[in-house]
Write a protein that holds these residues in place. Structure first.
Motif, PDB file in Angstrom:
ATOM      1  N   SER A   1       0.839  -1.205   0.000  1.00 47.76           N
ATOM      2  CA  SER A   1       0.000   0.000   0.000  1.00 47.76           C
ATOM      3  C   SER A   1       0.872   1.252   0.000  1.00 47.76           C
ATOM      4  O   SER A   1       0.570   2.233  -0.688  1.00 47.76           O
ATOM      5  CB  SER A   1      -0.919  -0.004   1.231  1.00 47.76           C
ATOM      6  OG  SER A   1      -1.698  -1.189   1.256  1.00 47.76           O
ATOM      7  N   PHE A   2       1.952   1.229   0.758  1.00 44.92           N
ATOM      8  CA  PHE A   2       2.926   2.326   0.785  1.00 44.92           C
ATOM      9  C   PHE A   2       3.402   2.638  -0.635  1.00 44.92           C
ATOM     10  O   PHE A   2       3.372   3.785  -1.090  1.00 44.92           O
ATOM     11  CB  PHE A   2       4.093   1.901   1.685  1.00 44.92           C
ATOM     12  CG  PHE A   2       5.374   2.679   1.516  1.00 44.92           C
ATOM     13  CD1 PHE A   2       5.573   3.884   2.180  1.00 44.92           C
ATOM     14  CD2 PHE A   2       6.405   2.180   0.718  1.00 44.92           C
ATOM     15  CE1 PHE A   2       6.771   4.581   2.048  1.00 44.92           C
ATOM     16  CE2 PHE A   2       7.598   2.862   0.583  1.00 44.92           C
ATOM     17  CZ  PHE A   2       7.783   4.079   1.247  1.00 44.92           C
ATOM     18  N   ALA A   3       3.830   1.597  -1.366  1.00 42.37           N
ATOM     19  CA  ALA A   3       4.366   1.793  -2.715  1.00 42.37           C
ATOM     20  C   ALA A   3       3.275   2.245  -3.692  1.00 42.37           C
ATOM     21  O   ALA A   3       3.492   3.135  -4.518  1.00 42.37           O
ATOM     22  CB  ALA A   3       4.994   0.492  -3.215  1.00 42.37           C
TER      23      ALA A   3
ATOM     24  N   GLY B   1       2.169  10.288  -7.791  1.00 42.37           N
ATOM     25  CA  GLY B   1       3.144  10.865  -8.706  1.00 42.37           C
ATOM     26  C   GLY B   1       4.600  10.608  -8.407  1.00 42.37           C
ATOM     27  O   GLY B   1       5.478  11.191  -9.063  1.00 42.37           O
ATOM     28  N   ALA B   2       4.904   9.739  -7.426  1.00 40.21           N
ATOM     29  CA  ALA B   2       6.311   9.469  -7.108  1.00 40.21           C
ATOM     30  C   ALA B   2       6.986   8.712  -8.247  1.00 40.21           C
ATOM     31  O   ALA B   2       6.367   7.879  -8.904  1.00 40.21           O
ATOM     32  CB  ALA B   2       6.412   8.658  -5.805  1.00 40.21           C
TER      33      ALA B   2
ATOM     34  N   TYR C   1      12.600   6.144  -7.255  1.00 38.69           N
ATOM     35  CA  TYR C   1      12.645   6.513  -5.840  1.00 38.69           C
ATOM     36  C   TYR C   1      11.940   5.455  -4.992  1.00 38.69           C
ATOM     37  O   TYR C   1      12.381   5.121  -3.895  1.00 38.69           O
ATOM     38  CB  TYR C   1      12.013   7.890  -5.620  1.00 38.69           C
ATOM     39  CG  TYR C   1      12.782   9.026  -6.251  1.00 38.69           C
ATOM     40  CD1 TYR C   1      14.173   9.089  -6.151  1.00 38.69           C
ATOM     41  CD2 TYR C   1      12.131  10.044  -6.931  1.00 38.69           C
ATOM     42  CE1 TYR C   1      14.884  10.126  -6.724  1.00 38.69           C
ATOM     43  CE2 TYR C   1      12.831  11.095  -7.502  1.00 38.69           C
ATOM     44  CZ  TYR C   1      14.209  11.130  -7.396  1.00 38.69           C
ATOM     45  OH  TYR C   1      14.917  12.167  -7.974  1.00 38.69           O
ATOM     46  N   ILE C   2      10.823   4.939  -5.516  1.00 38.36           N
ATOM     47  CA  ILE C   2      10.097   3.889  -4.797  1.00 38.36           C
ATOM     48  C   ILE C   2      10.977   2.650  -4.674  1.00 38.36           C
ATOM     49  O   ILE C   2      11.010   1.992  -3.629  1.00 38.36           O
ATOM     50  CB  ILE C   2       8.767   3.557  -5.515  1.00 38.36           C
ATOM     51  CG1 ILE C   2       7.857   4.786  -5.512  1.00 38.36           C
ATOM     52  CG2 ILE C   2       8.067   2.368  -4.850  1.00 38.36           C
ATOM     53  CD1 ILE C   2       6.566   4.616  -6.317  1.00 38.36           C
ATOM     54  N   GLN C   3      11.698   2.328  -5.744  1.00 38.61           N
ATOM     55  CA  GLN C   3      12.626   1.191  -5.725  1.00 38.61           C
ATOM     56  C   GLN C   3      13.647   1.345  -4.598  1.00 38.61           C
ATOM     57  O   GLN C   3      13.908   0.407  -3.841  1.00 38.61           O
ATOM     58  CB  GLN C   3      13.357   1.074  -7.061  1.00 38.61           C
ATOM     59  CG  GLN C   3      14.413  -0.038  -7.087  1.00 38.61           C
ATOM     60  CD  GLN C   3      15.360   0.081  -8.285  1.00 38.61           C
ATOM     61  OE1 GLN C   3      15.198   0.960  -9.124  1.00 38.61           O
ATOM     62  NE2 GLN C   3      16.342  -0.791  -8.347  1.00 38.61           N
TER      63      GLN C   3
ATOM     64  N   THR D   1      10.010  -3.709  -8.716  1.00 36.23           N
ATOM     65  CA  THR D   1       9.170  -2.563  -8.370  1.00 36.23           C
ATOM     66  C   THR D   1       8.102  -2.310  -9.433  1.00 36.23           C
ATOM     67  O   THR D   1       7.042  -1.759  -9.135  1.00 36.23           O
ATOM     68  CB  THR D   1      10.044  -1.304  -8.206  1.00 36.23           C
ATOM     69  OG1 THR D   1      11.233  -1.644  -7.491  1.00 36.23           O
ATOM     70  CG2 THR D   1       9.311  -0.216  -7.439  1.00 36.23           C
ATOM     71  N   GLU D   2       8.375  -2.742 -10.657  1.00 36.62           N
ATOM     72  CA  GLU D   2       7.469  -2.440 -11.764  1.00 36.62           C
ATOM     73  C   GLU D   2       6.100  -3.092 -11.631  1.00 36.62           C
ATOM     74  O   GLU D   2       5.170  -2.736 -12.341  1.00 36.62           O
ATOM     75  CB  GLU D   2       8.109  -2.840 -13.099  1.00 36.62           C
ATOM     76  CG  GLU D   2       9.137  -1.823 -13.579  1.00 36.62           C
ATOM     77  CD  GLU D   2       9.865  -2.278 -14.840  1.00 36.62           C
ATOM     78  OE1 GLU D   2       9.751  -3.467 -15.196  1.00 36.62           O
ATOM     79  OE2 GLU D   2      10.547  -1.438 -15.437  1.00 36.62           O
ATOM     80  N   ILE D   3       5.963  -4.044 -10.700  1.00 36.92           N
ATOM     81  CA  ILE D   3       4.649  -4.642 -10.488  1.00 36.92           C
ATOM     82  C   ILE D   3       3.639  -3.569 -10.098  1.00 36.92           C
ATOM     83  O   ILE D   3       2.452  -3.673 -10.410  1.00 36.92           O
ATOM     84  CB  ILE D   3       4.700  -5.743  -9.410  1.00 36.92           C
ATOM     85  CG1 ILE D   3       3.375  -6.518  -9.368  1.00 36.92           C
ATOM     86  CG2 ILE D   3       5.035  -5.182  -8.042  1.00 36.92           C
ATOM     87  CD1 ILE D   3       3.429  -7.759  -8.504  1.00 36.92           C
ATOM     88  N   TYR D   4       4.108  -2.500  -9.462  1.00 37.50           N
ATOM     89  CA  TYR D   4       3.185  -1.449  -9.036  1.00 37.50           C
ATOM     90  C   TYR D   4       2.665  -0.628 -10.204  1.00 37.50           C
ATOM     91  O   TYR D   4       1.611  -0.018 -10.108  1.00 37.50           O
ATOM     92  CB  TYR D   4       3.861  -0.556  -7.989  1.00 37.50           C
ATOM     93  CG  TYR D   4       4.173  -1.333  -6.729  1.00 37.50           C
ATOM     94  CD1 TYR D   4       3.154  -1.703  -5.866  1.00 37.50           C
ATOM     95  CD2 TYR D   4       5.461  -1.769  -6.452  1.00 37.50           C
ATOM     96  CE1 TYR D   4       3.414  -2.463  -4.739  1.00 37.50           C
ATOM     97  CE2 TYR D   4       5.729  -2.526  -5.324  1.00 37.50           C
ATOM     98  CZ  TYR D   4       4.708  -2.876  -4.473  1.00 37.50           C
ATOM     99  OH  TYR D   4       4.960  -3.641  -3.372  1.00 37.50           O
ATOM    100  N   THR D   5       3.389  -0.637 -11.329  1.00 33.52           N
ATOM    101  CA  THR D   5       2.852   0.037 -12.505  1.00 33.52           C
ATOM    102  C   THR D   5       1.661  -0.736 -13.040  1.00 33.52           C
ATOM    103  O   THR D   5       0.744  -0.156 -13.622  1.00 33.52           O
ATOM    104  CB  THR D   5       3.913   0.182 -13.608  1.00 33.52           C
ATOM    105  OG1 THR D   5       4.300  -1.124 -14.080  1.00 33.52           O
ATOM    106  CG2 THR D   5       5.135   0.904 -13.107  1.00 33.52           C
TER     107      THR D   5
END
Length: 301
Positions: free
Chosen positions: A250-252, A259-260, A264-266, A277-281
């Motif tokens: 949820s944080f990511a 808009g992050a 940076y999330i990575q 990290t790309e799973i969040y896209t």
């Protein structure tokens, strides 16, 4: 050459040469011990040097018949491949019988996420009139505000929290250290917990620097954190499959939605590869799809 000796060597290889985390290492070793058990009972005690591709295929087939999930089967195959690759690299075997093993095709697994409203509902269910509730509130706020893994949370040290510069120093998988920004709101909750709640409880000398402690003054277990979250989620009436990791997801997701930058999330999640990290896209793509289907004029009947 016996199984136990080689499994022990394999464990040391994963720990010291591959820098595996304790949890991943334990899972790999546990998988190979299953193979050892199969070799002992079904293959007349055949050694790792003699086991064949056909033997490994049959082992995987027998596992699949036990209604083991595809994800678990895939991990078993990954463990077996790593084990025999190690034996070849260590010149114990000349050939690798696991090379042609194929795992089940896994679809994209999108993690469950909580909405901001869900998180507020869960936190509001905490009874803040007692020390246990104060601690549990702090746990959830840190999980959500900092995107920590549960293992990172229970090992978090007070000495690694910089309240002046507002960041946490976190030791993640494989001993990799990263700095995670700490919001002033979360910082105040942690400070309040340390001074008003934690200081009143029992503190085992060995765990004086650990932030979150159980009733015995020692560090908390992963299971306890899971049970705390499950109880609060049920109380809040949030009907989702929730675990400590859900707060990390949820944080990511909320960062990306606001808009992050993915890079940076990575960094904040401690992912070694941007691919993870790309799973969040994909989560964001699903959200955009729903918006189009629900609000685009061409879809209005």
């Amino acid at each position: 050459m016996n199984w136990s000796e080689k499994i022990s060597d394999f464990s040391n290889y994963l720990k010291f040469e591959k820098n595996f985390s304790d949890n991943t290492l334990d899972a790999y070793v546990r998988d190979i011990k299953k193979l050892q058990e199969y070799a002992m009972t079904e293959l007349e005690g055949i050694s790792p040097l003699e086991i064949s591709f056909e033997n490994l295929q049959e082992f995987i087939y027998q596992l699949s018949k036990k209604k083991i999930s595809e994800r678990s089967q895939a991990r078993w195959i990954s463990s077996i491949k790593a084990f025999f690759k190690y034996l070849v690299e260590d010149e114990i075997r000349e050939d690798n019988p696991a090379t042609l093993l194929e795992g089940p095709k896994l679809g994209l697994c999108l993690p469950d996420t909580l909405s901001i409203e869900d998180i507020e509902r869960i936190i509001k269910c905490i009874d803040l009139s007692n020390d246990l509730g104060q601690r549990n509130r702090c746990i959830l706020e840190v999980l959500y505000a900092c995107g920590l893994r549960v293992s990172e949370l229970i090992d978090l040290k007070i000495s690694n929290i910089n309240f002046k510069e507002h960041y946490l120093k976190v030791e993640g998988k494989g001993g990799k250290v990263r700095l995670v920004p700490l919001a002033e709101y979360t910082s105040e909750i942690i400070l309040s917990y340390i001074s008003d709640t934690r200081a009143k409880g029992k503190i085992n000398k060995k765990y004086e620097d650990i932030l979150f402690l159980n009733s015995r003054g020692a560090n908390m277990s992963r299971v306890i954190v899971f049970l705390i979250i499950k109880e609060l989620t049920d109380r809040a009436g949030v009907n989702k499959n929730i675990s400590p990791h859900t707060f990390r997801h949820s944080f990511a997701t909320h960062l990306l939605q606001n808009g992050a930058d993915l890079r940076y999330i990575q960094e904040m999640l401690g992912h070694s590869s941007i691919t993870t990290t790309e799973i969040y896209t994909h989560l964001k793509t699903e959200e955009l799809r729903d918006v189009i289907l629900n609000y685009h004029p061409r879809n209005q009947a």
